[in-house]
Design a protein around this motif. Structure first.
Motif, PDB file in Angstrom:
ATOM      1  N   UNK A 132       9.095   0.883   0.819  1.00 53.03           N
ATOM      2  CA  UNK A 132       8.014   1.717   1.351  1.00 53.03           C
ATOM      3  C   UNK A 132       8.337   3.209   1.376  1.00 53.03           C
ATOM      4  N   UNK A 133       9.599   3.576   1.237  1.00 55.67           N
ATOM      5  CA  UNK A 133       9.976   4.984   1.282  1.00 55.67           C
ATOM      6  C   UNK A 133      10.097   5.608  -0.107  1.00 55.67           C
ATOM      7  N   UNK A 134       9.696   4.866  -1.133  1.00 55.36           N
ATOM      8  CA  UNK A 134       9.724   5.395  -2.492  1.00 55.36           C
ATOM      9  C   UNK A 134       8.768   6.590  -2.613  1.00 55.36           C
ATOM     10  N   UNK A 135       9.135   7.555  -3.429  1.00 55.70           N
ATOM     11  CA  UNK A 135       8.281   8.720  -3.653  1.00 55.70           C
ATOM     12  C   UNK A 135       8.123   8.975  -5.140  1.00 55.70           C
ATOM     13  N   UNK A 160       0.840  -1.207   0.000  1.00 55.86           N
ATOM     14  CA  UNK A 160       0.000   0.000   0.000  1.00 55.86           C
ATOM     15  C   UNK A 160       0.869   1.247   0.000  1.00 55.86           C
ATOM     16  N   UNK A 161       1.901   1.259   0.830  1.00 49.82           N
ATOM     17  CA  UNK A 161       2.815   2.408   0.869  1.00 49.82           C
ATOM     18  C   UNK A 161       3.502   2.609  -0.482  1.00 49.82           C
ATOM     19  N   UNK A 198       9.160   6.324   8.156  1.00 51.07           N
ATOM     20  CA  UNK A 198       7.800   6.586   7.694  1.00 51.07           C
ATOM     21  C   UNK A 198       7.054   7.485   8.674  1.00 51.07           C
ATOM     22  N   UNK A 199       7.223   7.222   9.955  1.00 50.70           N
ATOM     23  CA  UNK A 199       6.553   8.042  10.970  1.00 50.70           C
ATOM     24  C   UNK A 199       6.986   9.499  10.881  1.00 50.70           C
ATOM     25  N   UNK A 200       8.257   9.721  10.540  1.00 51.35           N
ATOM     26  CA  UNK A 200       8.777  11.080  10.395  1.00 51.35           C
ATOM     27  C   UNK A 200       8.299  11.758   9.117  1.00 51.35           C
ATOM     28  N   UNK A 201       8.191  10.950   8.041  1.00 52.40           N
ATOM     29  CA  UNK A 201       8.009  11.529   6.713  1.00 52.40           C
ATOM     30  C   UNK A 201       6.585  11.443   6.190  1.00 52.40           C
ATOM     31  N   UNK A 235      19.221   9.704   1.582  1.00 55.01           N
ATOM     32  CA  UNK A 235      19.669   8.369   1.938  1.00 55.01           C
ATOM     33  C   UNK A 235      18.561   7.402   2.286  1.00 55.01           C
ATOM     34  N   UNK A 236      17.397   7.915   2.686  1.00 49.71           N
ATOM     35  CA  UNK A 236      16.281   7.046   3.049  1.00 49.71           C
ATOM     36  C   UNK A 236      15.833   6.179   1.886  1.00 49.71           C
ATOM     37  N   UNK A 237      16.090   6.622   0.661  1.00 50.71           N
ATOM     38  CA  UNK A 237      15.687   5.841  -0.505  1.00 50.71           C
ATOM     39  C   UNK A 237      16.395   4.489  -0.572  1.00 50.71           C
ATOM     40  N   UNK A 238      17.478   4.328   0.149  1.00 52.63           N
ATOM     41  CA  UNK A 238      18.208   3.055   0.142  1.00 52.63           C
ATOM     42  C   UNK A 238      17.710   2.092   1.212  1.00 52.63           C
TER      43      UNK A 238
END
Length: 265
Positions: A115-118, A41-42, A259-262, A240-243
């Protein structure tokens, strides 16, 4: 076509039940909950707004297990999302999508645990590939930017003469001819954990150069380009989160924190 087809690889690695999935009581890791939503979902929320018309394909062993996810229902109803049954390996699963979709190029490939993909990230990869005239693009981040996100975000890095990097689980292919570069992943990838796969994919001399730290990142891309006769470029992302993907319990907790931060659930 001005926008790429987005392919999300959400199958089971080697067809086996992932430990995170087993602990969560689900059959596929992409259905593991994190910050109130399934991993997939993310990912779908992260990519769907990159382009309003991009087809999205999810490669998964059992499409029925994600049929009730809100993003799956929404994108299926709009005609943008299709499912493909995963095959025995990464390359084989992508081949299945290509066969079923017809001509899905250019193609942007990511994973069901990324899950951190944008939308901004994958747009930048596509734009870079088109601008540079590349056949294939690998998204990477530098060690310092990754560890700035969390000191345990990654424990292993590819060490080159100019920098240490990790990949960002996002890849771009221009056309069918460029797909030959994907042969490097025919045995499953995981090069950093299994150095012999570098020799298998890129040749023994390139493995020696890699182990001795003779390559720069661009030099490595040039060697890969020569081997597969495809212009392969690396795009260095600043975030760096993308890795960080959800690979195990440690990275699950780190991704959950980021995720909680962003992204509020």
């Amino acid at each position: 076509m001005t926008s790429p087809t987005i392919v999300i690889l959400a199958g089971k690695r080697d067809g086996k039940l992932d430990p995170l999935a087993e602990a969560a009581g689900v059959t596929h890791k992409c259905n593991v909950p994190i910050q109130g939503k399934a991993l997939l979902q993310w990912v779908l929320e992260g990519v769907e707004d990159a382009w309003p018309d991009s087809p999205i394909w999810v490669s998964i062993h059992d499409p029925a297990v994600v049929a009730d996810l809100p993003a799956v229902q929404k994108l299926t109803a709009s005609g943008r999302l299709r499912m493909s049954v995963s095959r025995e390996g990464i390359v084989e699963s992508i081949e299945a999508v290509i066969e079923e979709a017809g001509s899905p190029f250019p193609m942007l490939i990511t994973t069901g645990d990324n899950v951190l993909v944008t939308a901004e990230e994958i747009r930048s990869i596509h734009d870079f590939g088109m601008r540079e005239g590349a056949g294939a693009v690998i998204a990477i981040a530098e060690k310092s930017s990754i560890l700035a996100e969390h000191p345990e975000a990654q424990r292993r890095f590819y060490e080159f003469s100019d920098m240490a990097i990790s990949n960002c689980n996002a890849y771009w292919l221009r056309d069918a001819a460029s797909f030959r570069a994907a042969e490097a992943f025919r045995a499953g990838g995981q090069f950093i954990k299994t150095k012999g796969r570098i020799a298998q994919a890129f040749g023994i001399l390139n493995l020696i150069r890699f182990r001795l730290g003779w390559w720069s990142v661009d030099g490595a891309m040039a060697a890969i380009s020569r081997r597969f006769k495809v212009k392969v470029r690396a795009l260095l992302l600043t975030e760096g989160a993308y890795a960080v993907d959800v690979d195990n319990e440690r990275t699950y907790k780190i991704a959950e924190m980021l995720l909680a931060k962003r992204k509020p659930a």
